[in-house]
Motif scaffolding. Structure first.
Motif, PDB file in Angstrom:
ATOM      1  N   GLY A 116      -3.418   4.794 -12.082  1.00 17.91           N
ATOM      2  CA  GLY A 116      -4.552   5.583 -11.621  1.00 17.91           C
ATOM      3  C   GLY A 116      -5.316   4.866 -10.534  1.00 17.91           C
ATOM      4  O   GLY A 116      -5.094   3.680 -10.260  1.00 17.91           O
ATOM      5  N   VAL A 117      -6.225   5.602  -9.899  1.00 17.30           N
ATOM      6  CA  VAL A 117      -7.084   5.065  -8.848  1.00 17.30           C
ATOM      7  C   VAL A 117      -8.512   5.469  -9.166  1.00 17.30           C
ATOM      8  O   VAL A 117      -8.772   6.603  -9.586  1.00 17.30           O
ATOM      9  CB  VAL A 117      -6.669   5.606  -7.461  1.00 17.30           C
ATOM     10  N   ARG A 118      -9.428   4.543  -9.001  1.00 14.10           N
ATOM     11  CA  ARG A 118     -10.837   4.853  -9.224  1.00 14.10           C
ATOM     12  C   ARG A 118     -11.675   4.281  -8.088  1.00 14.10           C
ATOM     13  O   ARG A 118     -11.257   3.346  -7.403  1.00 14.10           O
ATOM     14  CB  ARG A 118     -11.307   4.316 -10.573  1.00 14.10           C
ATOM     15  N   ARG A 119     -12.854   4.866  -7.887  1.00 17.22           N
ATOM     16  CA  ARG A 119     -13.788   4.411  -6.854  1.00 17.22           C
ATOM     17  C   ARG A 119     -15.025   3.849  -7.534  1.00 17.22           C
ATOM     18  O   ARG A 119     -15.672   4.548  -8.314  1.00 17.22           O
ATOM     19  CB  ARG A 119     -14.148   5.568  -5.927  1.00 17.22           C
ATOM     20  N   ILE A 120     -15.348   2.596  -7.212  1.00 19.03           N
ATOM     21  CA  ILE A 120     -16.348   1.868  -7.980  1.00 19.03           C
ATOM     22  C   ILE A 120     -17.481   1.392  -7.073  1.00 19.03           C
ATOM     23  O   ILE A 120     -17.249   0.815  -6.003  1.00 19.03           O
ATOM     24  CB  ILE A 120     -15.706   0.656  -8.696  1.00 19.03           C
TER      25      ILE A 120
ATOM     26  N   VAL B  47       0.835  -1.204   0.000  1.00 13.78           N
ATOM     27  CA  VAL B  47       0.000   0.000   0.000  1.00 13.78           C
ATOM     28  C   VAL B  47       0.871   1.256   0.000  1.00 13.78           C
ATOM     29  O   VAL B  47       0.562   2.248  -0.676  1.00 13.78           O
ATOM     30  CB  VAL B  47      -0.966  -0.019   1.204  1.00 13.78           C
ATOM     31  N   HIS B  48       1.981   1.205   0.726  1.00 15.74           N
ATOM     32  CA  HIS B  48       2.882   2.363   0.731  1.00 15.74           C
ATOM     33  C   HIS B  48       3.543   2.535  -0.629  1.00 15.74           C
ATOM     34  O   HIS B  48       3.666   3.662  -1.142  1.00 15.74           O
ATOM     35  CB  HIS B  48       3.940   2.206   1.820  1.00 15.74           C
ATOM     36  N   GLU B  49       3.963   1.430  -1.243  1.00  7.08           N
ATOM     37  CA  GLU B  49       4.616   1.519  -2.548  1.00  7.08           C
ATOM     38  C   GLU B  49       3.649   1.967  -3.638  1.00  7.08           C
ATOM     39  O   GLU B  49       4.023   2.745  -4.530  1.00  7.08           O
ATOM     40  CB  GLU B  49       5.210   0.158  -2.925  1.00  7.08           C
ATOM     41  N   GLU B  50       2.416   1.488  -3.578  1.00  5.61           N
ATOM     42  CA  GLU B  50       1.473   1.729  -4.670  1.00  5.61           C
ATOM     43  C   GLU B  50       0.660   3.008  -4.504  1.00  5.61           C
ATOM     44  O   GLU B  50       0.308   3.655  -5.500  1.00  5.61           O
ATOM     45  CB  GLU B  50       0.526   0.537  -4.801  1.00  5.61           C
ATOM     46  N   LEU B  51       0.337   3.363  -3.253  1.00  9.64           N
ATOM     47  CA  LEU B  51      -0.526   4.521  -3.012  1.00  9.64           C
ATOM     48  C   LEU B  51       0.146   5.629  -2.218  1.00  9.64           C
ATOM     49  O   LEU B  51      -0.430   6.717  -2.070  1.00  9.64           O
ATOM     50  CB  LEU B  51      -1.804   4.083  -2.276  1.00  9.64           C
TER      51      LEU B  51
ATOM     52  N   GLU C 225     -11.766  11.838   2.051  1.00  8.81           N
ATOM     53  CA  GLU C 225     -11.360  12.630   0.889  1.00  8.81           C
ATOM     54  C   GLU C 225      -9.937  13.155   1.070  1.00  8.81           C
ATOM     55  O   GLU C 225      -9.172  13.258   0.101  1.00  8.81           O
ATOM     56  CB  GLU C 225     -12.340  13.783   0.673  1.00  8.81           C
ATOM     57  N   ASP C 226      -9.564  13.480   2.309  1.00  3.84           N
ATOM     58  CA  ASP C 226      -8.199  13.935   2.565  1.00  3.84           C
ATOM     59  C   ASP C 226      -7.198  12.808   2.318  1.00  3.84           C
ATOM     60  O   ASP C 226      -6.127  13.032   1.744  1.00  3.84           O
ATOM     61  CB  ASP C 226      -8.086  14.441   4.006  1.00  3.84           C
ATOM     62  N   ASP C 227      -7.545  11.591   2.761  1.00  3.07           N
ATOM     63  CA  ASP C 227      -6.671  10.441   2.487  1.00  3.07           C
ATOM     64  C   ASP C 227      -6.455  10.279   0.985  1.00  3.07           C
ATOM     65  O   ASP C 227      -5.323  10.089   0.513  1.00  3.07           O
ATOM     66  CB  ASP C 227      -7.288   9.149   3.032  1.00  3.07           C
ATOM     67  N   LEU C 228      -7.544  10.343   0.243  1.00 11.74           N
ATOM     68  CA  LEU C 228      -7.453  10.128  -1.202  1.00 11.74           C
ATOM     69  C   LEU C 228      -6.668  11.245  -1.882  1.00 11.74           C
ATOM     70  O   LEU C 228      -5.985  11.007  -2.886  1.00 11.74           O
ATOM     71  CB  LEU C 228      -8.857  10.012  -1.790  1.00 11.74           C
ATOM     72  N   ALA C 229      -6.754  12.450  -1.323  1.00  6.68           N
ATOM     73  CA  ALA C 229      -5.987  13.560  -1.891  1.00  6.68           C
ATOM     74  C   ALA C 229      -4.489  13.372  -1.685  1.00  6.68           C
ATOM     75  O   ALA C 229      -3.680  13.958  -2.419  1.00  6.68           O
ATOM     76  CB  ALA C 229      -6.439  14.879  -1.271  1.00  6.68           C
ATOM     77  N   HIS C 230      -4.120  12.561  -0.689  1.00 13.05           N
ATOM     78  CA  HIS C 230      -2.703  12.332  -0.402  1.00 13.05           C
ATOM     79  C   HIS C 230      -2.155  11.071  -1.067  1.00 13.05           C
ATOM     80  O   HIS C 230      -1.010  10.687  -0.809  1.00 13.05           O
ATOM     81  CB  HIS C 230      -2.479  12.254   1.111  1.00 13.05           C
TER      82      HIS C 230
END
Length: 355
Positions: free
Chosen positions: A120-124, A60-64, A105-110
């Motif tokens: 990329g990242v998407r929310r499904i 998770v650290h490497e990818e996000l 939303e703050d997590d996703l912004a970081h």
């Protein structure tokens, strides 16, 4: 057999990890990758000597670019040898799916993507996962999400299919897209005169503090008991709830207490959708709802479990606070988290249940 012979005789096996993250609306976070046409949950292979919890934190650290600790496994999935999409000689793989919780939303912004592989990242929406993932990965993600809602031990899967299905699995809950209900929540009473009350829904409590959730057997969709205010209700939404609770779920309820309303401004016709709380006082076996043709399975869940089945957005927390306040006023205990269960068989006379 010597130790060396025993070690040599053991079958090789791949091991991998994945993380199930959702956003504030219950949508699943997926990664776009440059090495396949479909999306994946964050995760990857476990390195030699690495514990699964260490592996998922590293991935998770490497990818996000997010630093997280993982302590809860939602599912363990066995992918058999010969599964399409794997290289020749693939020996099979065990994948641990960890609960990543909710990303704000703050997590996703970081989120910071690496320079390669993750594009990329998407929310499904959960029901749409099969459109974005290959079939086995979508089954695994949905099974893990249902296991999170169910709140029991990790689900044991084989090729994404649970060996011990829960009611959520049997009903294939979340196979139909949820309808967003992102309306503003108000606790004021009464509803403003200029705002017509078009629907009334109820948080109906069992004696143990859990609430009734209805699951459509044909769709896997969840709803709270309730419906549209009809002329026969004489403008009384509480009467609507009593009628709908009987027609949809065959349950009898105590007097309904107003919790608040959702201000729906869609379609250019503003209206209120009222929420009430009441206690279940009896029930009969379910029947087909003549108004909709739907037959519902009646599940008992904590209010928090119930909320995870809906797309209510930021207003969820305030509504849940009102629900628990009502539960306390009804003198009911705080529900103990447990797996969702069906409302047990019960007996009532027709006359008393329909009043």
């Amino acid at each position: 057999m010597t130790d060396a012979q025993y070690v040599a005789s053991r079958r090789p096996l791949w091991c991998g990890v994945a993380a199930l993250f959702t956003d504030g609306r219950g949508r699943v976070v997926l990664e776009d990758v440059d090495y396949r046409p479909t999306c994946l949950l964050p995760g990857g292979g476990i390195d030699t000597g690495e514990a699964p919890s260490q592996a998922i934190a590293r991935e998770v650290h490497e990818e996000l670019g997010l630093t997280r600790r993982f302590s809860s496994v939602l599912a363990v999935d066995w992918i058999p040898p010969g599964t399409p999409g794997y290289p020749p000689g693939f020996p099979g793989e065990a994948i641990y799916v960890f609960d990543g919780g909710t990303l704000t939303e703050d997590d996703l912004a970081h989120v910071r993507l690496p320079g390669r592989e993750i594009t990329g990242v998407r929310r499904i929406e959960p029901a749409l996962l099969p459109r974005h993932m290959d079939p086995a990965n979508a089954r695994r993600a949905l099974a893990a999400l249902r296991a999170r809602i169910n709140g029991a031990a990790p689900a044991i899967l084989e090729d994404g299919r649970p060996l011990a299905p829960t009611p959520l699995d049997d009903l294939q809950v979340l196979r139909t897209p949820r309808k967003p209900q992102l309306w503003r929540w108000h606790t004021s009473h009464p509803v403003p005169v200029e705002l017509p009350v078009r629907q009334a829904w109820g948080w109906l409590f069992a004696d143990d503090g859990r609430v009734l959730v209805l699951i459509g057997q044909d769709t896997g969709s969840a709803c709270l008991p309730g419906g549209t205010v009809e002329p026969a209700d004489h403008g009384d939404p509480a009467r609507t709830l009593r009628r709908e609770a009987w027609e949809e779920a065959r349950v009898r309820i105590s007097d309904a207490h107003f919790l608040g309303y959702l201000h729906d401004e869609t379609g250019g016709r503003p209206c209120a959708r009222a929420r009430y709380a009441a206690q279940i006082t009896g029930w009969q076996p379910p029947r087909r709802d003549e108004a909709t043709g739907q037959t519902y399975t009646r599940l008992l869940a904590t209010p928090e479990q119930a909320a995870e089945l809906f797309d209510w957005g930021d207003e969820t927390a305030d509504q849940l606070a009102a629900v628990h306040t009502a539960r306390e006023k009804l003198g009911l205990p705080a529900p103990i988290p447990r797996p969702l269960t069906e409302l047990p068989p019960g007996q009532l006379s027709e006359g008393s249940a329909a009043r």
